[in-house]
Design a protein around this motif. Sequence first.
Motif, PDB file in Angstrom:
ATOM      1  N   LYS A 149      -1.593   6.136  13.198  1.00 16.60           N
ATOM      2  CA  LYS A 149      -2.225   7.379  12.791  1.00 16.60           C
ATOM      3  C   LYS A 149      -3.738   7.159  12.698  1.00 16.60           C
ATOM      4  O   LYS A 149      -4.144   6.017  12.566  1.00 16.60           O
ATOM      5  CB  LYS A 149      -1.648   7.865  11.459  1.00 16.60           C
ATOM      6  CG  LYS A 149      -1.670   6.751  10.387  1.00 16.60           C
ATOM      7  CD  LYS A 149      -2.100   7.179   9.059  1.00 16.60           C
ATOM      8  CE  LYS A 149      -3.575   7.227   8.875  1.00 16.60           C
ATOM      9  NZ  LYS A 149      -4.245   5.998   8.460  1.00 16.60           N
ATOM     10  N   HIS A 179       2.916   4.582   7.830  1.00 16.68           N
ATOM     11  CA  HIS A 179       3.565   3.466   7.123  1.00 16.68           C
ATOM     12  C   HIS A 179       4.040   3.856   5.719  1.00 16.68           C
ATOM     13  O   HIS A 179       4.845   3.145   5.132  1.00 16.68           O
ATOM     14  CB  HIS A 179       2.675   2.221   7.115  1.00 16.68           C
ATOM     15  CG  HIS A 179       1.595   2.253   6.083  1.00 16.68           C
ATOM     16  ND1 HIS A 179       0.401   2.877   6.295  1.00 16.68           N
ATOM     17  CD2 HIS A 179       1.532   1.737   4.831  1.00 16.68           C
ATOM     18  CE1 HIS A 179      -0.351   2.751   5.208  1.00 16.68           C
ATOM     19  NE2 HIS A 179       0.313   2.066   4.300  1.00 16.68           N
ATOM     20  N   PHE A 180       3.577   4.994   5.179  1.00 12.36           N
ATOM     21  CA  PHE A 180       4.060   5.391   3.852  1.00 12.36           C
ATOM     22  C   PHE A 180       5.572   5.600   3.866  1.00 12.36           C
ATOM     23  O   PHE A 180       6.256   5.343   2.883  1.00 12.36           O
ATOM     24  CB  PHE A 180       3.353   6.665   3.367  1.00 12.36           C
ATOM     25  CG  PHE A 180       2.132   6.371   2.531  1.00 12.36           C
ATOM     26  CD1 PHE A 180       1.233   5.386   2.915  1.00 12.36           C
ATOM     27  CD2 PHE A 180       1.876   7.074   1.359  1.00 12.36           C
ATOM     28  CE1 PHE A 180       0.107   5.107   2.153  1.00 12.36           C
ATOM     29  CE2 PHE A 180       0.761   6.797   0.587  1.00 12.36           C
ATOM     30  CZ  PHE A 180      -0.128   5.811   0.981  1.00 12.36           C
ATOM     31  N   LYS A 183       7.682   2.622   3.132  1.00 13.26           N
ATOM     32  CA  LYS A 183       7.690   2.049   1.778  1.00 13.26           C
ATOM     33  C   LYS A 183       9.050   2.288   1.136  1.00 13.26           C
ATOM     34  O   LYS A 183       9.554   3.415   1.133  1.00 13.26           O
ATOM     35  CB  LYS A 183       6.594   2.691   0.915  1.00 13.26           C
ATOM     36  CG  LYS A 183       5.184   2.299   1.319  1.00 13.26           C
ATOM     37  CD  LYS A 183       4.164   2.969   0.404  1.00 13.26           C
ATOM     38  CE  LYS A 183       2.747   2.821   0.913  1.00 13.26           C
ATOM     39  NZ  LYS A 183       2.170   1.506   0.746  1.00 13.26           N
ATOM     40  N   GLU A 217      -7.268   4.659  -4.287  1.00 13.09           N
ATOM     41  CA  GLU A 217      -7.496   3.207  -4.126  1.00 13.09           C
ATOM     42  C   GLU A 217      -8.774   2.799  -4.821  1.00 13.09           C
ATOM     43  O   GLU A 217      -9.714   3.595  -4.899  1.00 13.09           O
ATOM     44  CB  GLU A 217      -7.646   2.878  -2.645  1.00 13.09           C
ATOM     45  CG  GLU A 217      -6.427   3.185  -1.843  1.00 13.09           C
ATOM     46  CD  GLU A 217      -6.728   3.059  -0.364  1.00 13.09           C
ATOM     47  OE1 GLU A 217      -6.666   1.932   0.144  1.00 13.09           O
ATOM     48  OE2 GLU A 217      -7.033   4.064   0.269  1.00 13.09           O
ATOM     49  N   ARG A 224     -14.462  -0.908   7.716  1.00 13.40           N
ATOM     50  CA  ARG A 224     -14.022   0.081   8.706  1.00 13.40           C
ATOM     51  C   ARG A 224     -14.971   1.276   8.839  1.00 13.40           C
ATOM     52  O   ARG A 224     -14.536   2.395   9.135  1.00 13.40           O
ATOM     53  CB  ARG A 224     -12.624   0.560   8.345  1.00 13.40           C
ATOM     54  CG  ARG A 224     -11.581  -0.571   8.303  1.00 13.40           C
ATOM     55  CD  ARG A 224     -10.183  -0.031   8.319  1.00 13.40           C
ATOM     56  NE  ARG A 224      -9.987   0.932   7.256  1.00 13.40           N
ATOM     57  CZ  ARG A 224      -9.069   1.890   7.266  1.00 13.40           C
ATOM     58  NH1 ARG A 224      -8.287   2.030   8.298  1.00 13.40           N
ATOM     59  NH2 ARG A 224      -8.937   2.709   6.248  1.00 13.40           N
ATOM     60  N   ASP A 236      -7.568  10.458   7.533  1.00 18.43           N
ATOM     61  CA  ASP A 236      -7.073   9.111   7.276  1.00 18.43           C
ATOM     62  C   ASP A 236      -5.833   9.126   6.376  1.00 18.43           C
ATOM     63  O   ASP A 236      -4.919   8.323   6.550  1.00 18.43           O
ATOM     64  CB  ASP A 236      -8.188   8.276   6.626  1.00 18.43           C
ATOM     65  CG  ASP A 236      -7.813   6.810   6.470  1.00 18.43           C
ATOM     66  OD1 ASP A 236      -7.181   6.260   7.391  1.00 18.43           O
ATOM     67  OD2 ASP A 236      -8.131   6.212   5.428  1.00 18.43           O
ATOM     68  N   MET A 237      -5.792  10.018   5.417  1.00 20.32           N
ATOM     69  CA  MET A 237      -4.727   9.961   4.396  1.00 20.32           C
ATOM     70  C   MET A 237      -3.949  11.266   4.223  1.00 20.32           C
ATOM     71  O   MET A 237      -2.741  11.240   4.006  1.00 20.32           O
ATOM     72  CB  MET A 237      -5.349   9.615   3.030  1.00 20.32           C
ATOM     73  CG  MET A 237      -5.920   8.242   2.886  1.00 20.32           C
ATOM     74  SD  MET A 237      -4.688   6.928   2.855  1.00 20.32           S
ATOM     75  CE  MET A 237      -3.880   7.200   1.279  1.00 20.32           C
ATOM     76  N   HIS A 241      -0.159  10.712   5.403  1.00 20.21           N
ATOM     77  CA  HIS A 241       0.539  10.109   4.253  1.00 20.21           C
ATOM     78  C   HIS A 241       0.843  11.123   3.146  1.00 20.21           C
ATOM     79  O   HIS A 241       1.962  11.215   2.655  1.00 20.21           O
ATOM     80  CB  HIS A 241      -0.294   8.984   3.640  1.00 20.21           C
ATOM     81  CG  HIS A 241      -0.623   7.863   4.589  1.00 20.21           C
ATOM     82  ND1 HIS A 241       0.223   7.472   5.599  1.00 20.21           N
ATOM     83  CD2 HIS A 241      -1.697   7.042   4.667  1.00 20.21           C
ATOM     84  CE1 HIS A 241      -0.338   6.457   6.246  1.00 20.21           C
ATOM     85  NE2 HIS A 241      -1.496   6.187   5.712  1.00 20.21           N
ATOM     86  N   LYS A 337     -11.207   6.952  -2.152  1.00 19.53           N
ATOM     87  CA  LYS A 337     -11.609   5.538  -2.141  1.00 19.53           C
ATOM     88  C   LYS A 337     -12.514   5.312  -3.351  1.00 19.53           C
ATOM     89  O   LYS A 337     -13.150   6.233  -3.838  1.00 19.53           O
ATOM     90  CB  LYS A 337     -12.418   5.237  -0.879  1.00 19.53           C
ATOM     91  CG  LYS A 337     -11.676   5.480   0.433  1.00 19.53           C
ATOM     92  CD  LYS A 337     -10.827   4.313   0.808  1.00 19.53           C
ATOM     93  CE  LYS A 337     -10.198   4.480   2.179  1.00 19.53           C
ATOM     94  NZ  LYS A 337      -9.074   3.563   2.384  1.00 19.53           N
ATOM     95  N   LYS A 342      -5.746   1.366  -8.031  1.00 18.99           N
ATOM     96  CA  LYS A 342      -4.954   1.740  -6.850  1.00 18.99           C
ATOM     97  C   LYS A 342      -3.609   2.228  -7.334  1.00 18.99           C
ATOM     98  O   LYS A 342      -2.894   1.492  -8.022  1.00 18.99           O
ATOM     99  CB  LYS A 342      -4.777   0.536  -5.929  1.00 18.99           C
ATOM    100  CG  LYS A 342      -3.889   0.859  -4.728  1.00 18.99           C
ATOM    101  CD  LYS A 342      -3.873  -0.271  -3.712  1.00 18.99           C
ATOM    102  CE  LYS A 342      -2.840  -0.041  -2.632  1.00 18.99           C
ATOM    103  NZ  LYS A 342      -3.327   0.694  -1.480  1.00 18.99           N
ATOM    104  N   GLN A 377       3.636   2.855  -6.029  1.00 20.24           N
ATOM    105  CA  GLN A 377       2.968   1.562  -6.114  1.00 20.24           C
ATOM    106  C   GLN A 377       1.794   1.632  -7.053  1.00 20.24           C
ATOM    107  O   GLN A 377       1.215   2.716  -7.152  1.00 20.24           O
ATOM    108  CB  GLN A 377       2.499   1.090  -4.734  1.00 20.24           C
ATOM    109  CG  GLN A 377       1.531   2.057  -4.098  1.00 20.24           C
ATOM    110  CD  GLN A 377       1.059   1.646  -2.715  1.00 20.24           C
ATOM    111  OE1 GLN A 377       1.633   0.782  -2.093  1.00 20.24           O
ATOM    112  NE2 GLN A 377       0.011   2.246  -2.232  1.00 20.24           N
TER     113      GLN A 377
HETATM  114  C1  BG6 Z   1      -4.029   3.545   5.705  1.00 19.12           C
HETATM  115  C2  BG6 Z   1      -5.429   4.091   5.642  1.00 19.12           C
HETATM  116  O1  BG6 Z   1      -3.238   4.314   6.555  1.00 19.12           O
HETATM  117  O2  BG6 Z   1      -3.470   3.535   4.405  1.00 19.12           O
HETATM  118  C3  BG6 Z   1      -6.276   3.256   4.697  1.00 19.12           C
HETATM  119  O3  BG6 Z   1      -5.998   4.075   6.941  1.00 19.12           O
HETATM  120  C4  BG6 Z   1      -5.611   3.120   3.353  1.00 19.12           C
HETATM  121  O4  BG6 Z   1      -7.573   3.824   4.557  1.00 19.12           O
HETATM  122  C5  BG6 Z   1      -4.148   2.693   3.498  1.00 19.12           C
HETATM  123  O5  BG6 Z   1      -6.317   2.144   2.618  1.00 19.12           O
HETATM  124  C6  BG6 Z   1      -3.418   2.732   2.178  1.00 19.12           C
HETATM  125  O6  BG6 Z   1      -2.147   2.189   2.351  1.00 19.12           O
HETATM  126  P1  BG6 Z   1      -1.401   1.375   1.222  1.00 19.12           P
HETATM  127  O7  BG6 Z   1      -0.068   1.047   1.787  1.00 19.12           O
HETATM  128  O8  BG6 Z   1      -2.239   0.192   0.917  1.00 19.12           O
HETATM  129  O9  BG6 Z   1      -1.334   2.322   0.055  1.00 19.12           O
END
Ligand code: BG6
Length: 489
Positions: A149, A179-180, A183, A217, A224, A236-237, A241, A337, A342, A377
Amino acid sequence: TADKPFVMVIFGASGDLTKRKLMPALYSLFKDNRLPKEFSILGVGRTVYSDSQYRSYILDEIKKFIKEEDQNETWIDAFISHLYYLSIDPAIESEYGLLSCRLEELGGEERPDNVLFYLATPPSLYGVIPLHLKKWKLNTKNSRIIVEKPFGYDLESAQKLNKIYSSVFEERQIYRIDHFLGKETAQNLLAFRFANGIFEPLWNRKYIDYVEVTAVENLGIESRGGFYETAGALRDMVQNHLIQLVALTAMEPPAVFNADNFRNEVVKVYESLTPLNEVDLNEHIVRGQYTASNSKKGYREEKGVNPESRTETYIAMKLGISNWRWSGVPFYIRTGKQMPTKVTEIVVHFKETPHQVFHSADGNEHPMANKLILRLQPNEGIVLKFGMKMPGPGFEIKQVTMDFSYDKLGGVPSGDAYARLIEDCILGDATLFTRSDAVEASWKFFDPVLNYWTNNADAPLYGYPAGTWGPLESEAMMHEHGAEWTNPC
Ligand code: BG6
């Protein structure tokens, strides 16, 4: 295909994602004996490495990113011996001849068919690589492609990408990763909702007042800057996600849990998001950018960032879902950010009793308001908050908690989200990947925000000191509903 010789080709092999996430995930699958017996990992990128230089680069890096309990020299060495490297520019079609030759070499007598291409490159290459693979006939029947993504930059570019992908691969071969969804705790949200009878009857507009989804976070953008300047928090998020978490919270139970049914329900949520009107765009979206504070740099001082950048590093939004279950229930979502901590969590606020008979013991205005906190998390777990009578005279109510912590189930499994998703892809299970219609439905909802920002140069972008909870305006947005953000400590 799981037991055929398997080659994973990683484009962007010298990048951040490869060393931080992909290699540790592949190592954990290898260590648990969950990769096909015969496998090779071919890193591809512009940086020049020989196979052995690449191996020693990954060897150094991987040790920093795998968990202490998984560090084992013998296993790490054995894993590293499966790595190869090819230095080409993935943007140049003629160089794919070298890739084709390398794949033949790795396949022994014939070119392997069981190949997984992983695109861990800058998004600008997502549309180019599949076309070059096709030119060189590398898109074989059993090949698959995982693409990171953000998939597209807006609706139009996502549609274009989808067209490109479907001209090269069948949908069953395309894995758009978020990737969320990999989890364990995100998947558990489904188990929590659909394997338990007691919450489901309450899971609707009659009993739920509002929902918060937070994924913040305490890091900045790290190294980046280049990527982040073209993305911002929304791309990005939020578009992937956060909206995915909204879908898991709001979706209907599928009749049978499989890739099609699950993803149909996700798409239905996206399609039911209430389109944003002028008032929403003006008042229900707050974007921010972190500024220097204490020893922390401001976003505009970060490497690769324009000193006058208007890219958002924080966004809070109010969403609505126009359907039978959720009509009128606000979903407040936020990401940022450089926040104080986090944390990723969903807080479901239940409506209060229609009439308050008792008083609060500690001045808390809503001691009886029930909240359910689903913590993805860290400190993975679920907390239910409710009011109880203080022992002693009178009837004073105090808010108490009932806790479930994943530690009680032996903790969250060590293999992280990427390991789960890569394994699913190897096994051909696309359930936890985003389908083409979902990605488009999500962009369709968010496009007006992007257009609004583009067309209104003076739309507010609030600064917030690095290490704080973001612009105060995001609190004001919640006050309209008599609510406030739940800031975890
Ligand atoms: C990524 C973003 O997809 O997810 C990052 O590009 C972000 O900016 C990250 O830090 C957060 O993922 P996780 O699994 O660490 O919560």
